[in-house]
Structure formats: structure tokens, C-alpha cells
Write a protein that holds these residues in place. Structure first.
Motif, PDB file in Angstrom:
ATOM      1  N   GLY A 188     -10.150  -7.308  11.902  1.00  0.00           N
ATOM      2  CA  GLY A 188      -9.729  -6.907  10.306  1.00  0.00           C
ATOM      3  C   GLY A 188      -9.266  -6.163   9.763  1.00  0.00           C
ATOM      4  N   GLY A 189      -8.096  -6.108   9.543  1.00  0.00           N
ATOM      5  CA  GLY A 189      -7.150  -5.671   9.346  1.00  0.00           C
ATOM      6  C   GLY A 189      -6.433  -4.441   9.710  1.00  0.00           C
ATOM      7  N   ILE A 190      -6.201  -3.317   8.951  1.00  0.00           N
ATOM      8  CA  ILE A 190      -5.989  -2.449   9.081  1.00  0.00           C
ATOM      9  C   ILE A 190      -7.110  -0.891   9.018  1.00  0.00           C
ATOM     10  CG2 ILE A 190      -4.124  -0.198   9.479  1.00  0.00           C
ATOM     11  CD1 ILE A 190      -2.254  -2.260   8.331  1.00  0.00           C
ATOM     12  N   THR A 191      -6.974  -0.095   9.914  1.00  0.00           N
ATOM     13  CA  THR A 191      -8.552   1.317  10.173  1.00  0.00           C
ATOM     14  C   THR A 191      -7.488   2.422   9.403  1.00  0.00           C
ATOM     15  OG1 THR A 191      -9.288  -0.922  10.349  1.00  0.00           O
ATOM     16  CG2 THR A 191     -10.076   1.961  10.480  1.00  0.00           C
ATOM     17  N   ILE A 192      -7.809   3.057   8.725  1.00  0.00           N
ATOM     18  CA  ILE A 192      -6.862   4.363   9.254  1.00  0.00           C
ATOM     19  C   ILE A 192      -7.900   5.731   9.667  1.00  0.00           C
ATOM     20  CG2 ILE A 192      -5.869   6.165   8.164  1.00  0.00           C
ATOM     21  CD1 ILE A 192      -4.105   3.996   7.181  1.00  0.00           C
ATOM     22  N   VAL A 193      -8.066   5.975   9.513  1.00  0.00           N
ATOM     23  CA  VAL A 193      -9.316   7.782  10.474  1.00  0.00           C
ATOM     24  C   VAL A 193      -8.609   8.371  10.533  1.00  0.00           C
ATOM     25  CG1 VAL A 193     -10.795   8.601  12.136  1.00  0.00           C
ATOM     26  CG2 VAL A 193     -10.575   6.250  11.855  1.00  0.00           C
ATOM     27  N   GLY A 194      -8.760   9.213   9.563  1.00  0.00           N
ATOM     28  CA  GLY A 194      -7.862  11.311   9.425  1.00  0.00           C
ATOM     29  C   GLY A 194      -7.776  11.237   8.212  1.00  0.00           C
ATOM     30  N   ASN A 195      -7.620  11.721   7.329  1.00  0.00           N
ATOM     31  CA  ASN A 195      -6.610  12.991   6.120  1.00  0.00           C
ATOM     32  C   ASN A 195      -5.869  12.011   5.861  1.00  0.00           C
ATOM     33  OD1 ASN A 195      -9.087  14.173   5.207  1.00  0.00           O
ATOM     34  ND2 ASN A 195      -8.127  16.021   6.268  1.00  0.00           N
ATOM     35  N   ILE A 196      -4.614  11.494   5.224  1.00  0.00           N
ATOM     36  CA  ILE A 196      -3.868  11.140   4.923  1.00  0.00           C
ATOM     37  C   ILE A 196      -3.333  11.772   3.750  1.00  0.00           C
ATOM     38  CG2 ILE A 196      -2.623   9.110   3.778  1.00  0.00           C
ATOM     39  CD1 ILE A 196      -5.204   7.245   4.945  1.00  0.00           C
ATOM     40  N   THR A 197      -1.531  11.869   4.295  1.00  0.00           N
ATOM     41  CA  THR A 197      -1.056  12.670   3.230  1.00  0.00           C
ATOM     42  C   THR A 197       0.498  11.581   2.319  1.00  0.00           C
ATOM     43  OG1 THR A 197      -0.885  14.654   3.630  1.00  0.00           O
ATOM     44  CG2 THR A 197       0.344  14.297   3.247  1.00  0.00           C
ATOM     45  N   LEU A 198       0.983  11.387   1.357  1.00  0.00           N
ATOM     46  CA  LEU A 198       1.677  10.441   1.700  1.00  0.00           C
ATOM     47  C   LEU A 198       2.664  10.702   0.529  1.00  0.00           C
ATOM     48  CD1 LEU A 198      -0.418   6.918   0.428  1.00  0.00           C
ATOM     49  CD2 LEU A 198       0.725   7.742   2.785  1.00  0.00           C
ATOM     50  N   THR A 199       3.796  11.165   0.531  1.00  0.00           N
ATOM     51  CA  THR A 199       5.332  11.285  -0.147  1.00  0.00           C
ATOM     52  C   THR A 199       5.636   9.778  -0.282  1.00  0.00           C
ATOM     53  OG1 THR A 199       5.051  13.341   1.546  1.00  0.00           O
ATOM     54  CG2 THR A 199       6.979  12.561  -0.454  1.00  0.00           C
ATOM     55  N   GLY A 200       5.843  10.128  -1.618  1.00  0.00           N
ATOM     56  CA  GLY A 200       6.664   9.087  -2.456  1.00  0.00           C
ATOM     57  C   GLY A 200       5.839   7.975  -3.496  1.00  0.00           C
ATOM     58  N   SER A 201       6.438   6.873  -4.264  1.00  0.00           N
ATOM     59  CA  SER A 201       5.413   5.591  -5.013  1.00  0.00           C
ATOM     60  C   SER A 201       4.938   4.800  -3.956  1.00  0.00           C
ATOM     61  CB  SER A 201       6.483   5.227  -6.255  1.00  0.00           C
ATOM     62  OG  SER A 201       7.199   6.461  -6.819  1.00  0.00           O
ATOM     63  N   ILE A 202       3.732   4.682  -4.761  1.00  0.00           N
ATOM     64  CA  ILE A 202       3.042   2.785  -3.872  1.00  0.00           C
ATOM     65  C   ILE A 202       2.733   2.611  -5.008  1.00  0.00           C
ATOM     66  CG2 ILE A 202       0.875   2.891  -3.144  1.00  0.00           C
ATOM     67  CD1 ILE A 202       0.301   5.845  -2.034  1.00  0.00           C
ATOM     68  N   THR A 203       2.763   1.131  -4.429  1.00  0.00           N
ATOM     69  CA  THR A 203       2.649   0.311  -5.250  1.00  0.00           C
ATOM     70  C   THR A 203       1.835  -1.112  -4.408  1.00  0.00           C
ATOM     71  OG1 THR A 203       5.268  -0.206  -6.004  1.00  0.00           O
ATOM     72  CG2 THR A 203       3.637  -1.889  -6.686  1.00  0.00           C
ATOM     73  N   MET A 204       0.563  -1.292  -5.130  1.00  0.00           N
ATOM     74  CA  MET A 204      -0.965  -1.666  -4.710  1.00  0.00           C
ATOM     75  C   MET A 204      -0.954  -2.972  -5.398  1.00  0.00           C
ATOM     76  SD  MET A 204      -4.260   0.043  -3.854  1.00  0.00           S
ATOM     77  CE  MET A 204      -5.343  -0.639  -4.376  1.00  0.00           C
ATOM     78  N   THR A 205      -1.423  -4.336  -4.749  1.00  0.00           N
ATOM     79  CA  THR A 205      -1.113  -5.484  -5.699  1.00  0.00           C
ATOM     80  C   THR A 205      -3.041  -5.685  -4.813  1.00  0.00           C
ATOM     81  OG1 THR A 205       0.703  -6.101  -5.511  1.00  0.00           O
ATOM     82  CG2 THR A 205      -1.488  -7.920  -5.362  1.00  0.00           C
ATOM     83  N   GLY A 206      -4.108  -5.905  -5.804  1.00  0.00           N
ATOM     84  CA  GLY A 206      -5.643  -6.447  -4.960  1.00  0.00           C
ATOM     85  C   GLY A 206      -6.313  -5.301  -5.380  1.00  0.00           C
ATOM     86  N   ASP A 207      -7.319  -5.006  -5.190  1.00  0.00           N
ATOM     87  CA  ASP A 207      -8.588  -4.107  -5.396  1.00  0.00           C
ATOM     88  C   ASP A 207      -8.650  -2.838  -4.847  1.00  0.00           C
ATOM     89  OD1 ASP A 207      -9.397  -5.865  -7.915  1.00  0.00           O
ATOM     90  OD2 ASP A 207     -10.438  -6.809  -6.030  1.00  0.00           O
ATOM     91  N   LEU A 208      -8.836  -2.114  -5.803  1.00  0.00           N
ATOM     92  CA  LEU A 208      -9.345  -0.385  -4.603  1.00  0.00           C
ATOM     93  C   LEU A 208     -10.568   0.008  -5.470  1.00  0.00           C
ATOM     94  CD1 LEU A 208      -7.895   2.202  -4.050  1.00  0.00           C
ATOM     95  CD2 LEU A 208      -7.333   2.473  -6.540  1.00  0.00           C
TER      96      LEU A 208
END
Length: 181
Positions: free
Chosen positions: A122-142
Motif C-alpha cells: 500500500g505504500g510506506i507507513t511511518i509510525v512514530g514522531n518524525i523530525t525532518l531537517t532540510g527542505s522538503i519538496t512534495m508533489t501531490g495532495d497533503l
């Protein structure tokens, strides 16, 4: 006499070589202390059998992956040339913390605290808090369930004249909108 000593030394080396070859090259072990993770290579203490604990066994991981297995972790230990003094851990796991019930073909990363990155059909599932450092480029709906908090600017639009920033966007009253309006 020297010739006899040389022959005895040669015989002792040959017996040692043969006895190493008769020992299994692998063993199952269990970690008995937390790993030492401060040097150039992580090391562990492991119980190899009922009578044998070994300290300072290096642990190998594939490049780009790391772990600090909990005490009681299962370990697969390899012995170079069957020599138990030349041990290296080549795999670790922990029965209590292993995610179960995965479908064939699933893969992922997990820790001992129920944080998971699960790759599945079904895709990628992430369980838990997420901390991202850096820029994020996203294509698609949020889609977001819950609050969004931003400490920097938020812009809407595609750039140019149709862009709107929430910090400077004003309505007919001349002031930025307030919460709930």
C-alpha cells in the motif's frame, strides 16, 4: 635438540589448525551487556554457550544502517577460520521487539520503542514522531488530521502576483486575520 623442538612446534601448530577446522564457523549467541558504541566499531559482550562469555566482539552492519541492540538481543556470530578468539557479529535481532504479521514482500526498519518505517504493497507507513531537517519538496495532495504549527512563513499560490502569505495577508479591515476568523 633444536630440530626436535622445531618439529614439536610444527606439530602443535598443525594440531591447533586441525582443531579450529573441526569447530563450527558460526554460533548463536545472546548479548549480556549494552553495546559499546563509542569507538570506530561497535562491540558487544555475548554469551556463546552455557560456559562461555566473550567481550569486545565487533558488530558489522551494512553501510548506511546502524543499531544499538538491547540487552538480550539474539546474535549470529561468525568465527574467522573457526577460531573462537576471532569472532564477529554478523546479524542481530530481538524476539520481543520484532514486528510480526507482515505480508510476504514487506520490509522495514524498527526500533525497540514501536517506531516503524514499513514498506508494503500500500505504500510506506511511518509510525512514530518524525523530525525532518532540510527542505522538503512534495508533489501531490497533503491531508492533515490535527493542528499545523509553523514558525516560518506560509505562502499560498504559485508565485508572483497570486501568492499570499498568511503573515501579511489582510482583509478589508486592513489587518491580518486572527485565529478563528
Amino acid at each position: 635438540m633444536a630440530n626436535l623442538e622445531a618439529r614439536i612446534a610444527l606439530l602443535e601448530r598443525e594440531v591447533a589448525r586441525l582443531s579450529r577446522g573441526s569447530r563450527p564457523p558460526f554460533a548463536a549467541a545472546r548479548s549480556t551487556l549494552a553495546p559499546v558504541d563509542s569507538g570506530v566499531v561497535q562491540t558487544v559482550q555475548a554469551q556463546l554457550d552455557a560456559f562461555s562469555n566473550r567481550d569486545g566482539i565487533p558488530v558489522l552492519y551494512n553501510f548506511g544502517f546502524f543499531a544499538n541492540p538491547p540487552v538480550g538481543a539474539d546474535m549470529h556470530v561468525a568465527f574467522l577460520d573457526g577460531d573462537r578468539s576471532q569472532a564477529v557479529v554478523i546479524a542481530t535481532g530481538h524476539q520481543t521487539h520484532r514486528p510480526t504479521g507482515n505480508a510476504t514482500g514487506d520490509a522495514g526498519l524498527h526500533d525497540a520503542f514501536s517506531h516503524i518505517i514499513h514498506l508494503n504493497s500500500g505504500g510506506i507507513t511511518i509510525v512514530g514522531n518524525i523530525t525532518l531537517t532540510g527542505s522538503i519538496t512534495m508533489t501531490g495532495d497533503l491531508a492533515v488530521t490535527g493542528s499545523i504549527t509553523a514558525t516560518g512563513g506560509i505562502q499560498a499560490g504559485t508565485g508572483g502576483a497570486d501568492s499570499v502569505t498568511l503573515q501579511h495577508h489582510t482583509h478589508s479591515g486592513g489587518s491580518p486575520p486572527t485565529a478563528g476568523t
